[in-house]
Design a protein around this motif. Structure first.
Motif, PDB file in Angstrom:
ATOM      1  N   MET A  32       0.815  -1.205   0.000  1.00 19.79           N
ATOM      2  CA  MET A  32       0.000   0.000   0.000  1.00 19.79           C
ATOM      3  C   MET A  32       0.852   1.260   0.000  1.00 19.79           C
ATOM      4  O   MET A  32       0.446   2.305  -0.503  1.00 19.79           O
ATOM      5  CB  MET A  32      -0.940   0.006   1.207  1.00 19.79           C
ATOM      6  N   LYS A  33       2.048   1.171   0.547  1.00 17.64           N
ATOM      7  CA  LYS A  33       2.920   2.339   0.630  1.00 17.64           C
ATOM      8  C   LYS A  33       3.755   2.531  -0.631  1.00 17.64           C
ATOM      9  O   LYS A  33       4.358   3.575  -0.820  1.00 17.64           O
ATOM     10  CB  LYS A  33       3.858   2.205   1.831  1.00 17.64           C
ATOM     11  N   ALA A  34       3.832   1.489  -1.434  1.00 16.25           N
ATOM     12  CA  ALA A  34       4.670   1.561  -2.635  1.00 16.25           C
ATOM     13  C   ALA A  34       4.179   2.665  -3.563  1.00 16.25           C
ATOM     14  O   ALA A  34       2.990   2.947  -3.649  1.00 16.25           O
ATOM     15  CB  ALA A  34       4.654   0.217  -3.358  1.00 16.25           C
ATOM     16  N   MET A  35       5.108   3.279  -4.254  1.00 14.76           N
ATOM     17  CA  MET A  35       4.768   4.343  -5.200  1.00 14.76           C
ATOM     18  C   MET A  35       5.270   3.918  -6.580  1.00 14.76           C
ATOM     19  O   MET A  35       6.273   3.239  -6.698  1.00 14.76           O
ATOM     20  CB  MET A  35       5.440   5.650  -4.787  1.00 14.76           C
ATOM     21  N   ARG A  36       4.574   4.371  -7.613  1.00 15.58           N
ATOM     22  CA  ARG A  36       5.004   4.066  -8.976  1.00 15.58           C
ATOM     23  C   ARG A  36       4.497   5.121  -9.945  1.00 15.58           C
ATOM     24  O   ARG A  36       3.592   5.886  -9.633  1.00 15.58           O
ATOM     25  CB  ARG A  36       4.536   2.690  -9.405  1.00 15.58           C
ATOM     26  N   GLN A  37       5.071   5.097 -11.134  1.00 18.19           N
ATOM     27  CA  GLN A  37       4.621   5.982 -12.210  1.00 18.19           C
ATOM     28  C   GLN A  37       3.257   5.523 -12.709  1.00 18.19           C
ATOM     29  O   GLN A  37       2.939   4.348 -12.645  1.00 18.19           O
ATOM     30  CB  GLN A  37       5.560   5.868 -13.418  1.00 18.19           C
ATOM     31  N   PRO A  38       2.468   6.434 -13.282  1.00 16.94           N
ATOM     32  CA  PRO A  38       1.250   5.992 -13.973  1.00 16.94           C
ATOM     33  C   PRO A  38       1.641   5.043 -15.113  1.00 16.94           C
ATOM     34  O   PRO A  38       2.711   5.195 -15.705  1.00 16.94           O
ATOM     35  CB  PRO A  38       0.653   7.280 -14.524  1.00 16.94           C
ATOM     36  N   LEU A  39       0.795   4.096 -15.422  1.00 11.74           N
ATOM     37  CA  LEU A  39       1.087   3.090 -16.443  1.00 11.74           C
ATOM     38  C   LEU A  39       0.004   3.078 -17.507  1.00 11.74           C
ATOM     39  O   LEU A  39      -1.186   3.040 -17.191  1.00 11.74           O
ATOM     40  CB  LEU A  39       1.184   1.696 -15.795  1.00 11.74           C
ATOM     41  N   ALA A  40       0.439   3.084 -18.765  1.00 14.03           N
ATOM     42  CA  ALA A  40      -0.467   2.934 -19.907  1.00 14.03           C
ATOM     43  C   ALA A  40      -0.062   1.682 -20.672  1.00 14.03           C
ATOM     44  O   ALA A  40       1.132   1.449 -20.905  1.00 14.03           O
ATOM     45  CB  ALA A  40      -0.384   4.147 -20.824  1.00 14.03           C
ATOM     46  N   ILE A  41      -1.044   0.885 -21.049  1.00  7.46           N
ATOM     47  CA  ILE A  41      -0.788  -0.307 -21.865  1.00  7.46           C
ATOM     48  C   ILE A  41      -1.540  -0.167 -23.182  1.00  7.46           C
ATOM     49  O   ILE A  41      -2.740   0.080 -23.195  1.00  7.46           O
ATOM     50  CB  ILE A  41      -1.226  -1.603 -21.150  1.00  7.46           C
ATOM     51  N   PHE A  42      -0.816  -0.328 -24.280  1.00  5.10           N
ATOM     52  CA  PHE A  42      -1.407  -0.374 -25.614  1.00  5.10           C
ATOM     53  C   PHE A  42      -1.636  -1.842 -25.941  1.00  5.10           C
ATOM     54  O   PHE A  42      -0.717  -2.647 -25.831  1.00  5.10           O
ATOM     55  CB  PHE A  42      -0.460   0.215 -26.666  1.00  5.10           C
ATOM     56  N   ALA A  43      -2.845  -2.211 -26.340  1.00  2.00           N
ATOM     57  CA  ALA A  43      -3.157  -3.574 -26.762  1.00  2.00           C
ATOM     58  C   ALA A  43      -3.439  -3.541 -28.253  1.00  2.00           C
ATOM     59  O   ALA A  43      -4.307  -2.799 -28.718  1.00  2.00           O
ATOM     60  CB  ALA A  43      -4.361  -4.121 -26.000  1.00  2.00           C
ATOM     61  N   ILE A  44      -2.672  -4.346 -28.996  1.00  2.68           N
ATOM     62  CA  ILE A  44      -2.774  -4.330 -30.458  1.00  2.68           C
ATOM     63  C   ILE A  44      -2.452  -5.727 -30.980  1.00  2.68           C
ATOM     64  O   ILE A  44      -1.680  -6.457 -30.363  1.00  2.68           O
ATOM     65  CB  ILE A  44      -1.831  -3.249 -31.053  1.00  2.68           C
ATOM     66  N   ASN A  45      -3.042  -6.090 -32.100  1.00  2.68           N
ATOM     67  CA  ASN A  45      -2.782  -7.426 -32.636  1.00  2.68           C
ATOM     68  C   ASN A  45      -1.743  -7.449 -33.752  1.00  2.68           C
ATOM     69  O   ASN A  45      -1.545  -8.477 -34.384  1.00  2.68           O
ATOM     70  CB  ASN A  45      -4.085  -8.104 -33.085  1.00  2.68           C
ATOM     71  N   ASP A  46      -1.054  -6.342 -33.992  1.00  8.58           N
ATOM     72  CA  ASP A  46      -0.019  -6.286 -35.017  1.00  8.58           C
ATOM     73  C   ASP A  46       1.036  -5.264 -34.582  1.00  8.58           C
ATOM     74  O   ASP A  46       0.830  -4.058 -34.711  1.00  8.58           O
ATOM     75  CB  ASP A  46      -0.641  -5.885 -36.358  1.00  8.58           C
ATOM     76  N   LEU A  47       2.153  -5.763 -34.050  1.00 14.20           N
ATOM     77  CA  LEU A  47       3.182  -4.882 -33.506  1.00 14.20           C
ATOM     78  C   LEU A  47       3.778  -3.933 -34.542  1.00 14.20           C
ATOM     79  O   LEU A  47       3.990  -2.753 -34.231  1.00 14.20           O
ATOM     80  CB  LEU A  47       4.262  -5.715 -32.813  1.00 14.20           C
ATOM     81  N   PRO A  48       4.048  -4.368 -35.785  1.00 10.90           N
ATOM     82  CA  PRO A  48       4.544  -3.403 -36.776  1.00 10.90           C
ATOM     83  C   PRO A  48       3.572  -2.233 -36.993  1.00 10.90           C
ATOM     84  O   PRO A  48       3.998  -1.093 -37.189  1.00 10.90           O
ATOM     85  CB  PRO A  48       4.711  -4.242 -38.045  1.00 10.90           C
ATOM     86  N   PHE A  49       2.264  -2.504 -36.927  1.00 10.46           N
ATOM     87  CA  PHE A  49       1.276  -1.431 -37.060  1.00 10.46           C
ATOM     88  C   PHE A  49       1.400  -0.443 -35.903  1.00 10.46           C
ATOM     89  O   PHE A  49       1.275   0.768 -36.077  1.00 10.46           O
ATOM     90  CB  PHE A  49      -0.144  -2.013 -37.113  1.00 10.46           C
ATOM     91  N   MET A  50       1.657  -0.954 -34.714  1.00 11.99           N
ATOM     92  CA  MET A  50       1.859  -0.085 -33.552  1.00 11.99           C
ATOM     93  C   MET A  50       3.019   0.866 -33.805  1.00 11.99           C
ATOM     94  O   MET A  50       2.934   2.059 -33.532  1.00 11.99           O
ATOM     95  CB  MET A  50       2.131  -0.945 -32.311  1.00 11.99           C
ATOM     96  N   LEU A  51       4.104   0.324 -34.324  1.00 12.40           N
ATOM     97  CA  LEU A  51       5.288   1.146 -34.564  1.00 12.40           C
ATOM     98  C   LEU A  51       5.044   2.203 -35.632  1.00 12.40           C
ATOM     99  O   LEU A  51       5.537   3.322 -35.531  1.00 12.40           O
ATOM    100  CB  LEU A  51       6.475   0.263 -34.963  1.00 12.40           C
ATOM    101  N   SER A  52       4.265   1.869 -36.636  1.00 13.55           N
ATOM    102  CA  SER A  52       4.056   2.821 -37.729  1.00 13.55           C
ATOM    103  C   SER A  52       2.929   3.811 -37.469  1.00 13.55           C
ATOM    104  O   SER A  52       2.938   4.906 -38.022  1.00 13.55           O
ATOM    105  CB  SER A  52       3.787   2.075 -39.043  1.00 13.55           C
ATOM    106  N   HIS A  53       1.963   3.463 -36.613  1.00 14.59           N
ATOM    107  CA  HIS A  53       0.793   4.317 -36.448  1.00 14.59           C
ATOM    108  C   HIS A  53       0.534   4.849 -35.038  1.00 14.59           C
ATOM    109  O   HIS A  53      -0.226   5.805 -34.880  1.00 14.59           O
ATOM    110  CB  HIS A  53      -0.468   3.580 -36.912  1.00 14.59           C
TER     111      HIS A  53
END
Length: 166
Positions: A32-53
């Motif tokens: 409960m005391k631990a601290m961390r950065q906010p986290l965003a997760i991108f979910a995609i079914n084609d990694l090359p598309f993620m890189l290009s778009h």
């Protein structure tokens, strides 16, 4: 994270401090005391598309102090490119073309497990299947920040996909 609306869309910006309270599971007070950065997760079914778009969106989040991860099927070359940006990769077994009910249910369960493990503050689903499965997984795991983005018409509308709309 502060949530602000802009043109009807929910915008996220990190708080003035660099960390937010961690939402780790467990009964110990240390979690409960631990601290961390906010986290965003991108979910995609084609990694090359993620890189290009979507890479520009992911790196903009990084610049704003958000930790960014991508959940996608493995692709060695694209994973190396992604790693060079400092964005983490999480393997996710989803098929772009699959229509086997048990395999699709497995992909949904796997994404829910990723969300349950990492407890993201924001998830960004790209392409139709991740939008559908990711929205369900986010609802099941209590993720409040959800962005759904569908690019194009999808595989079903292409000649290769057998769509009559092509």
């Amino acid at each position: 994270m502060d949530r602000r609306t802009r043109g009807g869309a929910m915008m996220f910006s990190p708080r003035s401090e660099a960390t937010t309270p961690c939402r780790l599971r467990g009964s110990g007070s240390e979690a409960m005391k631990a601290m961390r950065q906010p986290l965003a997760i991108f979910a995609i079914n084609d990694l090359p598309f993620m890189l290009s778009h979507r890479l520009a969106v992911a790196t903009a989040l990084q610049s704003a102090g958000v930790r960014v991860m991508v959940a996608a099927p493995p692709d060695v070359h694209s994973q190396q490119q992604l790693a060079s940006t400092g964005i983490s990769f999480v393997p996710w077994g989803i098929s772009r073309r699959g229509m086997q009910p048990w395999a699709e249910l497995g992909a949904l369960a796997a994404l829910a497990n990723i969300y349950r493990r990492w407890r993201p503050d924001l998830v960004h689903h790209v392409t139709p299947k991740p939008v559908l499965y990711g929205s369900i997984a986010a609802a099941l795991t209590g993720v409040d920040g959800v962005v759904n983005a569908i690019s194009g018409l999808g595989f079903a509308y292409t000649e290769e996909g057998g769509g009559s709309m092509a």
